[in-house]
Motif scaffolding. Structure first.
Motif, PDB file in Angstrom:
ATOM      1  N   ARG A 244      12.845  23.248  -8.068  1.00  0.00           N
ATOM      2  CA  ARG A 244      12.016  22.817  -6.952  1.00  0.00           C
ATOM      3  C   ARG A 244      10.793  22.018  -7.402  1.00  0.00           C
ATOM      4  O   ARG A 244       9.795  21.925  -6.689  1.00  0.00           O
ATOM      5  CB  ARG A 244      11.580  23.992  -6.091  1.00  0.00           C
ATOM      6  N   ALA A 245      10.849  21.453  -8.597  1.00  0.00           N
ATOM      7  CA  ALA A 245       9.757  20.625  -9.125  1.00  0.00           C
ATOM      8  C   ALA A 245      10.127  19.153  -8.964  1.00  0.00           C
ATOM      9  O   ALA A 245      11.071  18.682  -9.584  1.00  0.00           O
ATOM     10  CB  ALA A 245       9.516  20.948 -10.598  1.00  0.00           C
ATOM     11  N   TRP A 246       9.400  18.448  -8.118  1.00  0.00           N
ATOM     12  CA  TRP A 246       9.644  17.028  -7.873  1.00  0.00           C
ATOM     13  C   TRP A 246       8.707  16.226  -8.773  1.00  0.00           C
ATOM     14  O   TRP A 246       7.613  15.852  -8.366  1.00  0.00           O
ATOM     15  CB  TRP A 246       9.388  16.691  -6.412  1.00  0.00           C
ATOM     16  N   THR A 247       9.120  15.995 -10.014  1.00  0.00           N
ATOM     17  CA  THR A 247       8.272  15.293 -10.975  1.00  0.00           C
ATOM     18  C   THR A 247       9.059  14.235 -11.722  1.00  0.00           C
ATOM     19  O   THR A 247      10.258  14.375 -11.951  1.00  0.00           O
ATOM     20  CB  THR A 247       7.678  16.272 -12.007  1.00  0.00           C
TER      21      THR A 247
ATOM     22  N   LEU B 251       0.824  -1.204   0.000  1.00  0.00           N
ATOM     23  CA  LEU B 251       0.000   0.000   0.000  1.00  0.00           C
ATOM     24  C   LEU B 251       0.862   1.261   0.000  1.00  0.00           C
ATOM     25  O   LEU B 251       0.639   2.177  -0.801  1.00  0.00           O
ATOM     26  CB  LEU B 251      -0.952  -0.008   1.202  1.00  0.00           C
ATOM     27  N   VAL B 252       1.856   1.313   0.859  1.00  0.00           N
ATOM     28  CA  VAL B 252       2.749   2.480   0.912  1.00  0.00           C
ATOM     29  C   VAL B 252       3.454   2.666  -0.435  1.00  0.00           C
ATOM     30  O   VAL B 252       3.516   3.781  -0.966  1.00  0.00           O
ATOM     31  CB  VAL B 252       3.780   2.331   2.057  1.00  0.00           C
ATOM     32  N   ASN B 253       3.971   1.581  -0.994  1.00  0.00           N
ATOM     33  CA  ASN B 253       4.685   1.675  -2.277  1.00  0.00           C
ATOM     34  C   ASN B 253       3.774   2.163  -3.387  1.00  0.00           C
ATOM     35  O   ASN B 253       4.149   3.029  -4.184  1.00  0.00           O
ATOM     36  CB  ASN B 253       5.294   0.323  -2.655  1.00  0.00           C
ATOM     37  N   HIS B 254       2.557   1.615  -3.457  1.00  0.00           N
ATOM     38  CA  HIS B 254       1.635   2.005  -4.525  1.00  0.00           C
ATOM     39  C   HIS B 254       1.106   3.427  -4.343  1.00  0.00           C
ATOM     40  O   HIS B 254       0.938   4.152  -5.333  1.00  0.00           O
ATOM     41  CB  HIS B 254       0.500   0.988  -4.651  1.00  0.00           C
ATOM     42  N   LEU B 255       0.861   3.841  -3.110  1.00  0.00           N
ATOM     43  CA  LEU B 255       0.429   5.222  -2.873  1.00  0.00           C
ATOM     44  C   LEU B 255       1.544   6.216  -3.214  1.00  0.00           C
ATOM     45  O   LEU B 255       1.286   7.289  -3.757  1.00  0.00           O
ATOM     46  CB  LEU B 255      -0.035   5.405  -1.425  1.00  0.00           C
ATOM     47  N   THR B 256       2.780   5.842  -2.891  1.00  0.00           N
ATOM     48  CA  THR B 256       3.927   6.682  -3.247  1.00  0.00           C
ATOM     49  C   THR B 256       3.993   6.865  -4.749  1.00  0.00           C
ATOM     50  O   THR B 256       4.110   7.992  -5.253  1.00  0.00           O
ATOM     51  CB  THR B 256       5.237   6.048  -2.725  1.00  0.00           C
ATOM     52  N   PHE B 257       3.883   5.756  -5.469  1.00  0.00           N
ATOM     53  CA  PHE B 257       3.962   5.830  -6.929  1.00  0.00           C
ATOM     54  C   PHE B 257       2.780   6.606  -7.503  1.00  0.00           C
ATOM     55  O   PHE B 257       2.939   7.404  -8.430  1.00  0.00           O
ATOM     56  CB  PHE B 257       4.046   4.432  -7.527  1.00  0.00           C
ATOM     57  N   ALA B 258       1.599   6.402  -6.944  1.00  0.00           N
ATOM     58  CA  ALA B 258       0.411   7.128  -7.416  1.00  0.00           C
ATOM     59  C   ALA B 258       0.592   8.634  -7.242  1.00  0.00           C
ATOM     60  O   ALA B 258       0.205   9.422  -8.120  1.00  0.00           O
ATOM     61  CB  ALA B 258      -0.834   6.645  -6.680  1.00  0.00           C
ATOM     62  N   ALA B 259       1.175   9.045  -6.144  1.00  0.00           N
ATOM     63  CA  ALA B 259       1.426  10.475  -5.936  1.00  0.00           C
ATOM     64  C   ALA B 259       2.376  11.006  -7.004  1.00  0.00           C
ATOM     65  O   ALA B 259       2.162  12.096  -7.549  1.00  0.00           O
ATOM     66  CB  ALA B 259       2.005  10.714  -4.539  1.00  0.00           C
ATOM     67  N   TRP B 260       3.418  10.250  -7.310  1.00  0.00           N
ATOM     68  CA  TRP B 260       4.360  10.676  -8.365  1.00  0.00           C
ATOM     69  C   TRP B 260       3.647  10.771  -9.713  1.00  0.00           C
ATOM     70  O   TRP B 260       3.883  11.701 -10.476  1.00  0.00           O
ATOM     71  CB  TRP B 260       5.533   9.705  -8.467  1.00  0.00           C
ATOM     72  N   GLN B 261       2.778   9.806 -10.002  1.00  0.00           N
ATOM     73  CA  GLN B 261       2.058   9.826 -11.279  1.00  0.00           C
ATOM     74  C   GLN B 261       1.180  11.065 -11.405  1.00  0.00           C
ATOM     75  O   GLN B 261       0.994  11.578 -12.498  1.00  0.00           O
ATOM     76  CB  GLN B 261       1.180   8.577 -11.426  1.00  0.00           C
ATOM     77  N   ARG B 262       0.636  11.528 -10.296  1.00  0.00           N
ATOM     78  CA  ARG B 262      -0.215  12.725 -10.315  1.00  0.00           C
ATOM     79  C   ARG B 262       0.595  14.011 -10.302  1.00  0.00           C
ATOM     80  O   ARG B 262       0.029  15.097 -10.285  1.00  0.00           O
ATOM     81  CB  ARG B 262      -1.157  12.712  -9.108  1.00  0.00           C
ATOM     82  N   GLY B 263       1.919  13.892 -10.258  1.00  0.00           N
ATOM     83  CA  GLY B 263       2.755  15.085 -10.231  1.00  0.00           C
ATOM     84  C   GLY B 263       2.904  15.677  -8.845  1.00  0.00           C
ATOM     85  O   GLY B 263       3.253  16.848  -8.694  1.00  0.00           O
ATOM     86  N   ALA B 264       2.636  14.875  -7.816  1.00  0.00           N
ATOM     87  CA  ALA B 264       2.694  15.361  -6.439  1.00  0.00           C
ATOM     88  C   ALA B 264       3.939  14.857  -5.715  1.00  0.00           C
ATOM     89  O   ALA B 264       3.881  14.507  -4.540  1.00  0.00           O
ATOM     90  CB  ALA B 264       1.431  14.930  -5.693  1.00  0.00           C
ATOM     91  N   GLY B 265       5.066  14.820  -6.402  1.00  0.00           N
ATOM     92  CA  GLY B 265       6.302  14.362  -5.788  1.00  0.00           C
ATOM     93  C   GLY B 265       6.806  15.344  -4.740  1.00  0.00           C
ATOM     94  O   GLY B 265       6.383  16.493  -4.685  1.00  0.00           O
ATOM     95  N   SER B 266       7.692  14.860  -3.882  1.00  0.00           N
ATOM     96  CA  SER B 266       8.294  15.693  -2.843  1.00  0.00           C
ATOM     97  C   SER B 266       9.611  15.042  -2.433  1.00  0.00           C
ATOM     98  O   SER B 266       9.922  13.931  -2.861  1.00  0.00           O
ATOM     99  CB  SER B 266       7.369  15.782  -1.622  1.00  0.00           C
TER     100      SER B 266
END
Length: 162
Positions: free
Chosen positions: A86-89, A23-38
């Motif tokens: 400063r763009a984490w994408t 779950l953590v791994n997939h949510l992390t990847f989903a955030a990156w896919q949406r452009g919400a990296g950090s």
């Protein structure tokens, strides 16, 4: 002398613990896919890459090792972009690569003995993450060369691992 492994360490990770990590791994990847990296999600995604690589290096996995090197190179590009703007994408063309790494990670998490996962985590991942975040300390990436050094191939090797 190394202590003998217990039965629990020789078995795969408990199902509930594996599900939580999935779950953590997939949510992390989903955030990156949406452009919400950090920066935090950068650390989480690099952890997925290295853990999958180290588990395979311990003999549990059959992916082409180039996927890990390319994922690492892509993360180096993310880090360079974040330092500049400063763009984490992630680049859109790298998404299938990370999907392949995530599939490998899922398979190994469900099947590899617990001692393999635990042995790969603490010291190795800490050293790698410290090197990534502190290149001034002479850190280096264990899998690849700096951003842009791995040529892109026209063939789609990602499908092999679906």
């Amino acid at each position: 002398m190394r202590k003998p492994l217990t039965k629990a360490m020789l078995l795969p990770m408990p199902e509930n613990a594996a599900r939580e990590i999935f779950l953590v791994n997939h949510l992390t990847f989903a955030a990156w896919q949406r452009g919400a990296g950090s920066a935090y999600l950068f650390n989480e995604l690099i952890r997925v890459i290295y853990l999958a690589y180290y588990v395979q290096d311990a003999g549990f996995g059959d992916a082409d090792l180039i996927i890990y090197a390319r994922a690492e190179a892509a993360m180096e590009c993310v880090l360079q972009r974040a330092e500049r703007s400063r763009a984490w994408t992630l680049d859109a063309h790298d998404i299938p690569l990370f999907e392949a790494v995530l599939r490998q990670s899922d398979r190994r998490l469900a099947n590899a003995p617990r001692h393999v996962h635990l042995g790969a985590r603490p010291a190795r991942l800490f050293r790698v993450q410290r090197a990534i975040l502190s290149p001034a300390r002479g850190g280096h990436r264990p899998l690849s060369r700096p951003c842009g050094c791995l040529p892109r191939q026209e063939t789609n090797f990602y499908r092999t691992y679906q």
